[in-house]
Design a protein around this motif. Structure first.
Motif, PDB file in Angstrom:
ATOM      1  N   GLU A  66      -5.381  11.525  -0.316  1.00 31.31           N
ATOM      2  CA  GLU A  66      -5.504  11.746  -1.764  1.00 31.31           C
ATOM      3  C   GLU A  66      -4.519  12.820  -2.228  1.00 31.31           C
ATOM      4  O   GLU A  66      -3.868  12.676  -3.258  1.00 31.31           O
ATOM      5  CB  GLU A  66      -6.939  12.158  -2.128  1.00 31.31           C
ATOM      6  CG  GLU A  66      -7.995  11.111  -1.823  1.00 31.31           C
ATOM      7  CD  GLU A  66      -7.627   9.725  -2.314  1.00 31.31           C
ATOM      8  OE1 GLU A  66      -7.354   9.551  -3.511  1.00 31.31           O
ATOM      9  OE2 GLU A  66      -7.604   8.804  -1.477  1.00 31.31           O
ATOM     10  N   ARG A  69      -0.973  11.925  -3.037  1.00 31.63           N
ATOM     11  CA  ARG A  69      -0.754  11.032  -4.185  1.00 31.63           C
ATOM     12  C   ARG A  69      -0.160  11.783  -5.370  1.00 31.63           C
ATOM     13  O   ARG A  69       0.587  11.203  -6.172  1.00 31.63           O
ATOM     14  CB  ARG A  69      -2.073  10.361  -4.593  1.00 31.63           C
ATOM     15  CG  ARG A  69      -2.503   9.288  -3.613  1.00 31.63           C
ATOM     16  CD  ARG A  69      -3.876   8.742  -3.937  1.00 31.63           C
ATOM     17  NE  ARG A  69      -3.927   8.138  -5.277  1.00 31.63           N
ATOM     18  CZ  ARG A  69      -5.046   7.726  -5.852  1.00 31.63           C
ATOM     19  NH1 ARG A  69      -6.206   7.854  -5.221  1.00 31.63           N
ATOM     20  NH2 ARG A  69      -5.020   7.201  -7.057  1.00 31.63           N
TER      21      ARG A  69
ATOM     22  N   PHE B  28      -5.222  -0.620   3.237  1.00 36.87           N
ATOM     23  CA  PHE B  28      -5.216   0.839   3.370  1.00 36.87           C
ATOM     24  C   PHE B  28      -4.953   1.506   2.014  1.00 36.87           C
ATOM     25  O   PHE B  28      -5.630   2.467   1.638  1.00 36.87           O
ATOM     26  CB  PHE B  28      -4.167   1.280   4.400  1.00 36.87           C
ATOM     27  CG  PHE B  28      -4.228   2.741   4.727  1.00 36.87           C
ATOM     28  CD1 PHE B  28      -5.037   3.212   5.757  1.00 36.87           C
ATOM     29  CD2 PHE B  28      -3.482   3.669   3.995  1.00 36.87           C
ATOM     30  CE1 PHE B  28      -5.109   4.574   6.054  1.00 36.87           C
ATOM     31  CE2 PHE B  28      -3.550   5.033   4.283  1.00 36.87           C
ATOM     32  CZ  PHE B  28      -4.365   5.480   5.315  1.00 36.87           C
ATOM     33  N   GLU B  30      -5.554   0.303  -0.950  1.00 28.89           N
ATOM     34  CA  GLU B  30      -6.748   0.139  -1.791  1.00 28.89           C
ATOM     35  C   GLU B  30      -7.834   1.122  -1.366  1.00 28.89           C
ATOM     36  O   GLU B  30      -8.544   1.680  -2.206  1.00 28.89           O
ATOM     37  CB  GLU B  30      -7.279  -1.296  -1.699  1.00 28.89           C
ATOM     38  CG  GLU B  30      -6.434  -2.277  -2.506  1.00 28.89           C
ATOM     39  CD  GLU B  30      -6.907  -3.724  -2.364  1.00 28.89           C
ATOM     40  OE1 GLU B  30      -7.827  -3.997  -1.567  1.00 28.89           O
ATOM     41  OE2 GLU B  30      -6.315  -4.574  -3.069  1.00 28.89           O
ATOM     42  N   VAL B  32      -7.514   4.076  -0.205  1.00 29.71           N
ATOM     43  CA  VAL B  32      -7.246   5.435  -0.687  1.00 29.71           C
ATOM     44  C   VAL B  32      -7.013   5.435  -2.204  1.00 29.71           C
ATOM     45  O   VAL B  32      -6.679   6.463  -2.788  1.00 29.71           O
ATOM     46  CB  VAL B  32      -6.080   6.129   0.069  1.00 29.71           C
ATOM     47  CG1 VAL B  32      -6.413   6.245   1.549  1.00 29.71           C
ATOM     48  CG2 VAL B  32      -4.747   5.434  -0.130  1.00 29.71           C
ATOM     49  N   GLY B  33      -7.205   4.272  -2.833  1.00 25.40           N
ATOM     50  CA  GLY B  33      -7.154   4.183  -4.297  1.00 25.40           C
ATOM     51  C   GLY B  33      -5.759   4.311  -4.877  1.00 25.40           C
ATOM     52  O   GLY B  33      -5.602   4.653  -6.048  1.00 25.40           O
ATOM     53  N   ASP B  34      -4.736   4.029  -4.058  1.00 22.86           N
ATOM     54  CA  ASP B  34      -3.360   4.275  -4.508  1.00 22.86           C
ATOM     55  C   ASP B  34      -2.707   2.970  -4.955  1.00 22.86           C
ATOM     56  O   ASP B  34      -2.472   2.078  -4.137  1.00 22.86           O
ATOM     57  CB  ASP B  34      -2.557   4.909  -3.368  1.00 22.86           C
ATOM     58  CG  ASP B  34      -1.266   5.538  -3.866  1.00 22.86           C
ATOM     59  OD1 ASP B  34      -0.706   5.035  -4.859  1.00 22.86           O
ATOM     60  OD2 ASP B  34      -0.823   6.523  -3.251  1.00 22.86           O
ATOM     61  N   ASN B  36       0.308   2.473  -6.184  1.00 21.81           N
ATOM     62  CA  ASN B  36       1.778   2.433  -6.202  1.00 21.81           C
ATOM     63  C   ASN B  36       2.255   1.045  -5.757  1.00 21.81           C
ATOM     64  O   ASN B  36       1.892   0.589  -4.669  1.00 21.81           O
ATOM     65  CB  ASN B  36       2.334   3.517  -5.267  1.00 21.81           C
ATOM     66  CG  ASN B  36       3.826   3.736  -5.466  1.00 21.81           C
ATOM     67  OD1 ASN B  36       4.608   2.782  -5.492  1.00 21.81           O
ATOM     68  ND2 ASN B  36       4.217   4.991  -5.627  1.00 21.81           N
ATOM     69  N   ALA B  38       4.899  -0.025  -4.530  1.00 26.88           N
ATOM     70  CA  ALA B  38       5.709  -0.054  -3.299  1.00 26.88           C
ATOM     71  C   ALA B  38       4.872  -0.438  -2.082  1.00 26.88           C
ATOM     72  O   ALA B  38       5.407  -0.850  -1.061  1.00 26.88           O
ATOM     73  CB  ALA B  38       6.360   1.304  -3.064  1.00 26.88           C
ATOM     74  N   PHE B  39       3.524  -0.316  -2.216  1.00 31.28           N
ATOM     75  CA  PHE B  39       2.631  -0.648  -1.101  1.00 31.28           C
ATOM     76  C   PHE B  39       2.225  -2.119  -1.080  1.00 31.28           C
ATOM     77  O   PHE B  39       1.702  -2.601  -0.076  1.00 31.28           O
ATOM     78  CB  PHE B  39       1.356   0.210  -1.151  1.00 31.28           C
ATOM     79  CG  PHE B  39       1.606   1.692  -1.154  1.00 31.28           C
ATOM     80  CD1 PHE B  39       2.567   2.260  -0.337  1.00 31.28           C
ATOM     81  CD2 PHE B  39       0.852   2.531  -1.976  1.00 31.28           C
ATOM     82  CE1 PHE B  39       2.784   3.631  -0.333  1.00 31.28           C
ATOM     83  CE2 PHE B  39       1.069   3.910  -1.977  1.00 31.28           C
ATOM     84  CZ  PHE B  39       2.029   4.460  -1.159  1.00 31.28           C
ATOM     85  N   LEU B  48      13.260   0.013  -4.713  1.00 34.40           N
ATOM     86  CA  LEU B  48      13.387   1.403  -4.255  1.00 34.40           C
ATOM     87  C   LEU B  48      14.282   1.509  -3.019  1.00 34.40           C
ATOM     88  O   LEU B  48      14.460   2.593  -2.468  1.00 34.40           O
ATOM     89  CB  LEU B  48      11.997   1.980  -3.941  1.00 34.40           C
ATOM     90  CG  LEU B  48      11.039   2.122  -5.130  1.00 34.40           C
ATOM     91  CD1 LEU B  48       9.626   2.440  -4.646  1.00 34.40           C
ATOM     92  CD2 LEU B  48      11.521   3.218  -6.086  1.00 34.40           C
ATOM     93  N   ILE B  54       6.164  -0.748   1.900  1.00 41.40           N
ATOM     94  CA  ILE B  54       6.005   0.396   2.793  1.00 41.40           C
ATOM     95  C   ILE B  54       4.543   0.827   2.787  1.00 41.40           C
ATOM     96  O   ILE B  54       3.764   0.433   1.913  1.00 41.40           O
ATOM     97  CB  ILE B  54       6.933   1.570   2.411  1.00 41.40           C
ATOM     98  CG1 ILE B  54       6.618   2.112   1.007  1.00 41.40           C
ATOM     99  CG2 ILE B  54       8.391   1.143   2.519  1.00 41.40           C
ATOM    100  CD1 ILE B  54       7.349   3.411   0.676  1.00 41.40           C
ATOM    101  N   PRO B  57       1.922   7.499   3.079  1.00 45.47           N
ATOM    102  CA  PRO B  57       2.372   8.499   4.068  1.00 45.47           C
ATOM    103  C   PRO B  57       1.391   8.773   5.207  1.00 45.47           C
ATOM    104  O   PRO B  57       1.826   9.100   6.315  1.00 45.47           O
ATOM    105  CB  PRO B  57       2.584   9.758   3.218  1.00 45.47           C
ATOM    106  CG  PRO B  57       2.882   9.237   1.846  1.00 45.47           C
ATOM    107  CD  PRO B  57       2.071   7.982   1.689  1.00 45.47           C
TER     108      PRO B  57
END
Lengths: 142, 150
Positions: A66, A69, B28, B30, B32-34, B36, B38-39, B48, B54, B57
């Motif tokens: 988190e 982010r 993964f 989803e 962590v709620g991200d 972006n 690019a994932f 990019l 990708i 991190p």
């Protein structure tokens, strides 16, 4: 260039846009499945209390995910993160209710480095306590 | 009993290749709620400069954590896993993990020290693509808490 953020426009002390990330029991179950870390302290209250924890706690790696982010949202390109490290200082305790817990993340430019890179220092707080220490990323800027 | 510092420098054979799939990265991201792109969106990742989607991190931990089990379960080292907590974690990336990678991890015990009765174990995982290209180095510190009353 991968990120639109220019090294020349970044200043030491500059704050990145902060982030507030909710975490509920269901979030932890989902993260356990995706990461393969099924340690019951992250989903089983009975087990967590038996080993001396106040309640179920979030995976440290979830908190680490988190926090970064804030940096990757700012960069646009998550691939521009060159280094990232944290110390797990306090657990994020996640009660079994509608709101769960929140992780509040702030970040600022701590140093400008060689090769158009910058160091970003992160702070992550949950329930008024710092949950990460020595939380730093090095990013490659345009 | 404190861990034996003679294990500093011990290396373990590279793990079998872990094949990184687009849907595993999506799962993964989803979790962590991200959001972006690019994932999840190859076109966004390509814009990019990446050849495919990708991974976030912290995704490499999924692979290095499994690899570190070689150390944690090493009967000669005799770590009491029930007392182990994750103390810190660092990543140094040559490039991001991406879909299509076949990754192996070579694990080394970098350090062992004792502090106030706790054993502190530093485990390094070098993650390479099957072609030999270095992708990321993971360094984790595991703290084995002293048993009560010692």
């Amino acid at each position: 260039m991968p990120t639109a953020i220019s090294y020349d426009e970044v200043e030491v002390g500059q704050e990145l846009p902060a982030g507030v990330f909710p975490v509920r029991r269901a979030t932890l179950v989902q993260y356990a499945g995706a990461s393969g870390d099924f340690n019951p302290i992250h989903w089983n209250e009975r087990f967590a209390k038996a080993v001396g924890l106040p309640d179920v706690i979030a995976h440290g790696m979830f908190t680490m995910a988190e926090a970064i982010r804030v940096v990757t949202d700012w960069l646009g390109d998550p691939g521009a993160v060159v280094e990232y490290g944290v110390r797990f200082t306090k657990p994020v305790v996640v009660p079994d209710d509608e709101t769960g817990a929140t992780i509040e993340v702030t970040a600022k430019i701590a140093a400008k480095l060689d090769d158009r890179r910058a160091r970003v220092d992160l702070t992550a707080v949950s329930a008024g306590q710092k949950v990460l220490g020595m939380s730093r990323a090095v990013v490659q800027l345009a | 009993m404190a861990l034996d510092p003679a294990f500093i420098g011990r290396s373990y054979p590279p793990t079998p290749a872990y094949e990184v799939g687009r849907e595993k990265i999506r799962e993964f991201a989803e979790a962590v709620g991200d959001a972006n792109p690019a994932f999840t969106d190859p076109a966004a990742a390509k814009a990019l400069g990446h050849p495919d989607v990708i991974a976030p991190p912290t995704f490499p931990f999924v692979i290095t954590y499994r690899a570190a089990a070689q150390v944690v379960m090493d009967p000669e080292l005799a770590l009491d896993f029930a007392r182990v907590v994750h103390g810190d974690q660092k990543f140094a990336y040559t490039r991001p993990v991406r879909a299509g990678d076949r990754l192996t991890v070579s694990v080394t015990i970098d350090n062992i020290k004792s502090l106030a009765g706790n054993d502190i174990l530093t485990v390094r995982g070098e993650v390479h693509e099957e072609s030999g290209e270095h992708v990321v180095t993971s360094v984790m510190t595991l703290v084995s808490r002293a048993p009560e009353g010692e």
